[in-house]
Design a protein around this motif. Structure first.
Motif, PDB file in Angstrom:
ATOM      1  N   LEU A   1     -11.870   1.047   8.385  1.00  0.00           N
ATOM      2  CA  LEU A   1     -10.596   1.565   8.891  1.00  0.00           C
ATOM      3  C   LEU A   1      -9.604   0.459   9.248  1.00  0.00           C
ATOM      4  O   LEU A   1      -8.676   0.673  10.029  1.00  0.00           O
ATOM      5  N   ARG A   2      -9.772  -0.723   8.642  1.00  0.00           N
ATOM      6  CA  ARG A   2      -8.939  -1.867   8.993  1.00  0.00           C
ATOM      7  C   ARG A   2      -7.454  -1.617   8.762  1.00  0.00           C
ATOM      8  O   ARG A   2      -6.621  -2.046   9.571  1.00  0.00           O
ATOM      9  N   ARG A   3      -7.101  -0.915   7.686  1.00  0.00           N
ATOM     10  CA  ARG A   3      -5.686  -0.689   7.381  1.00  0.00           C
ATOM     11  C   ARG A   3      -5.056   0.226   8.440  1.00  0.00           C
ATOM     12  O   ARG A   3      -3.946  -0.024   8.910  1.00  0.00           O
ATOM     13  N   MET A   4      -5.784   1.268   8.801  1.00  0.00           N
ATOM     14  CA  MET A   4      -5.288   2.170   9.830  1.00  0.00           C
ATOM     15  C   MET A   4      -5.191   1.455  11.176  1.00  0.00           C
ATOM     16  O   MET A   4      -4.189   1.587  11.902  1.00  0.00           O
ATOM     17  N   ASP A   5      -6.204   0.676  11.527  1.00  0.00           N
ATOM     18  CA  ASP A   5      -6.206  -0.042  12.803  1.00  0.00           C
ATOM     19  C   ASP A   5      -5.002  -0.969  12.920  1.00  0.00           C
ATOM     20  O   ASP A   5      -4.344  -1.038  13.963  1.00  0.00           O
ATOM     21  N   ARG A   6      -4.741  -1.720  11.857  1.00  0.00           N
ATOM     22  CA  ARG A   6      -3.641  -2.683  11.899  1.00  0.00           C
ATOM     23  C   ARG A   6      -2.297  -1.981  12.005  1.00  0.00           C
ATOM     24  O   ARG A   6      -1.387  -2.458  12.696  1.00  0.00           O
TER      25      ARG A   6
ATOM     26  N   ILE B   1     -14.941   2.243   1.385  1.00  0.00           N
ATOM     27  CA  ILE B   1     -14.786   0.854   1.821  1.00  0.00           C
ATOM     28  C   ILE B   1     -13.353   0.543   2.262  1.00  0.00           C
ATOM     29  O   ILE B   1     -12.989  -0.624   2.445  1.00  0.00           O
ATOM     30  N   GLY B   2     -12.551   1.568   2.434  1.00  0.00           N
ATOM     31  CA  GLY B   2     -11.226   1.391   3.018  1.00  0.00           C
ATOM     32  C   GLY B   2     -10.183   0.770   2.114  1.00  0.00           C
ATOM     33  O   GLY B   2      -9.183   0.245   2.594  1.00  0.00           O
ATOM     34  N   ARG B   3     -10.354   0.859   0.807  1.00  0.00           N
ATOM     35  CA  ARG B   3      -9.339   0.320  -0.104  1.00  0.00           C
ATOM     36  C   ARG B   3      -8.114   1.221  -0.190  1.00  0.00           C
ATOM     37  O   ARG B   3      -7.004   0.746  -0.417  1.00  0.00           O
ATOM     38  N   ARG B   4      -8.348   2.546  -0.060  1.00  0.00           N
ATOM     39  CA  ARG B   4      -7.255   3.511  -0.182  1.00  0.00           C
ATOM     40  C   ARG B   4      -7.299   4.456   1.006  1.00  0.00           C
ATOM     41  O   ARG B   4      -8.345   4.997   1.329  1.00  0.00           O
ATOM     42  N   HIS B   5      -6.145   4.644   1.617  1.00  0.00           N
ATOM     43  CA  HIS B   5      -6.120   5.370   2.889  1.00  0.00           C
ATOM     44  C   HIS B   5      -4.761   6.050   3.045  1.00  0.00           C
ATOM     45  O   HIS B   5      -3.730   5.444   2.753  1.00  0.00           O
TER      46      HIS B   5
ATOM     47  N   THR C   1       1.548   7.843   6.057  1.00  0.00           N
ATOM     48  CA  THR C   1       1.452   6.458   5.593  1.00  0.00           C
ATOM     49  C   THR C   1       0.478   6.360   4.427  1.00  0.00           C
ATOM     50  O   THR C   1      -0.624   6.917   4.485  1.00  0.00           O
ATOM     51  N   PHE C   2       0.891   5.640   3.390  1.00  0.00           N
ATOM     52  CA  PHE C   2       0.054   5.367   2.225  1.00  0.00           C
ATOM     53  C   PHE C   2      -0.304   3.883   2.258  1.00  0.00           C
ATOM     54  O   PHE C   2       0.586   3.031   2.211  1.00  0.00           O
ATOM     55  N   ALA C   3      -1.588   3.575   2.336  1.00  0.00           N
ATOM     56  CA  ALA C   3      -2.039   2.187   2.429  1.00  0.00           C
ATOM     57  C   ALA C   3      -3.119   1.938   1.396  1.00  0.00           C
ATOM     58  O   ALA C   3      -4.006   2.777   1.204  1.00  0.00           O
TER      59      ALA C   3
ATOM     60  N   ARG D   1      -6.940  10.770  -1.570  1.00  0.00           N
ATOM     61  CA  ARG D   1      -7.184  10.450  -0.156  1.00  0.00           C
ATOM     62  C   ARG D   1      -6.174  11.115   0.781  1.00  0.00           C
ATOM     63  O   ARG D   1      -6.105  10.758   1.965  1.00  0.00           O
ATOM     64  N   LEU D   2      -5.394  12.047   0.274  1.00  0.00           N
ATOM     65  CA  LEU D   2      -4.483  12.775   1.151  1.00  0.00           C
ATOM     66  C   LEU D   2      -5.260  13.509   2.243  1.00  0.00           C
ATOM     67  O   LEU D   2      -6.348  14.030   1.992  1.00  0.00           O
ATOM     68  N   PRO D   3      -4.719  13.565   3.458  1.00  0.00           N
ATOM     69  CA  PRO D   3      -5.366  14.342   4.519  1.00  0.00           C
ATOM     70  C   PRO D   3      -5.479  15.812   4.125  1.00  0.00           C
ATOM     71  O   PRO D   3      -4.770  16.303   3.239  1.00  0.00           O
ATOM     72  N   LYS D   4      -6.360  16.515   4.806  1.00  0.00           N
ATOM     73  CA  LYS D   4      -6.619  17.917   4.479  1.00  0.00           C
ATOM     74  C   LYS D   4      -5.350  18.762   4.488  1.00  0.00           C
ATOM     75  O   LYS D   4      -5.191  19.675   3.661  1.00  0.00           O
ATOM     76  N   ALA D   5      -4.410  18.464   5.376  1.00  0.00           N
ATOM     77  CA  ALA D   5      -3.176  19.251   5.444  1.00  0.00           C
ATOM     78  C   ALA D   5      -2.323  19.126   4.188  1.00  0.00           C
ATOM     79  O   ALA D   5      -1.459  19.965   3.935  1.00  0.00           O
ATOM     80  N   LEU D   6      -2.552  18.062   3.381  1.00  0.00           N
ATOM     81  CA  LEU D   6      -1.713  17.805   2.219  1.00  0.00           C
ATOM     82  C   LEU D   6      -2.436  17.874   0.890  1.00  0.00           C
ATOM     83  O   LEU D   6      -1.808  18.109  -0.144  1.00  0.00           O
TER      84      LEU D   6
END
Length: 251
Positions: A25-30, A156-160, A174-176, A191-196
């Motif tokens: 979750l490094r991208r989200m954390d940052r 592995i957190g490449r796409r989030h 946010t697209f990371a 990787r879209l959230p469930k709402a999307l």
């Protein structure tokens, strides 16, 4: 449809698969540290919740470290609905880091209200029509000025992709990604959230956004010789005329 309602005193929600990996979750954390750091520093009680951290506590451990780079007083509480996972995480407790049994009710002691709730890869197993009620329940637990961040990533957190919400509702999506792994921006659709994710069909805004992003990415192909990052920056700049983008080149 409301979230599954357990008997009184039982946590709200269902056990997830628990899949987790270090640094996932490094991208989200940052992003959280950058976007919400000032609010955490201004908070009288800068406690963050890692909701549904999974079978191992790595994401909560890492979240504390990253938040403390912008708010030295930050605390993290890992909340898990599976008691065995809480027991397994207890040896990792230390100053500012604790683990507790719970679900969407977000149980914190002494009436504390979190300045941040992060729920990553939790709602994927739920039905789309359950998401709004979960968002409302979690936002109701936030302290004034608090933030809910909910989204999904690969193993592995490449796409989030994640949504940031306040009590008033969604604020941003946010697209990371690791740009070197990207063929087209619409690769992120999985990787879209469930709402999307079920709304990525013609006629829906998220589908139109990804379509336009792919077109801008294709038009920015000459910049690929400089770097994938330069191509991304150029493509995003082209989108800004038609879509309400936030942030700048740094992020």
């Amino acid at each position: 449809m409301a979230p599954r309602t357990p008997p009184p005193g039982r946590p709200v929600g269902s056990v997830t698969r628990g899949t987790t990996n270090p640094n996932r979750l490094r991208r989200m954390d940052r992003w959280i540290a950058d976007a919400h750091g000032a609010a955490l520093r201004a908070s009288a009680d800068p406690v963050a919740v890692d909701l549904g951290y999974g079978a191992a506590p790595w994401t909560a451990v890492e979240l504390l470290g990253r938040l403390r780079t912008v708010c030295p007083a930050a605390e993290v509480v890992g909340v898990e609905i599976e008691p065995a996972r809480v027991a397994a995480a207890k040896p990792y407790e230390r100053d500012g880091l604790s683990f507790t049994h719970g679900g969407f009710e977000v149980p914190l002691p002494a009436g504390r209200r979190p300045a941040l709730i992060r729920a990553a890869n939790v709602l994927r197993q739920y039905d789309e029509d359950e998401v709004a009620a979960v968002w409302a329940r979690l936002c109701a637990r936030l302290a004034p000025g608090g933030l809910l961040v909910e989204g999904t990533c690969d193993e592995i957190g490449r796409r989030h992709v994640w949504v940031a919400l306040g009590p008033e509702g969604p604020r941003t999506v946010t697209f990371a990604t690791r740009l070197g792994s990207l063929v087209t921006p619409s690769d992120l659709a999985e990787r879209l959230p469930k709402a999307l994710i079920h709304r990525n069909v013609p006629g829906e805004p998220v589908h139109a956004f990804l379509r336009d992003f792919d077109r801008a990415w294709a038009a920015a192909a000459p910049y690929a010789s400089l770097s994938a990052r330069q191509r991304w920056i150029r493509a995003v700049g082209a989108l800004s005329g038609d879509w309400p983008l936030v942030g700048g080149v740094r992020r």
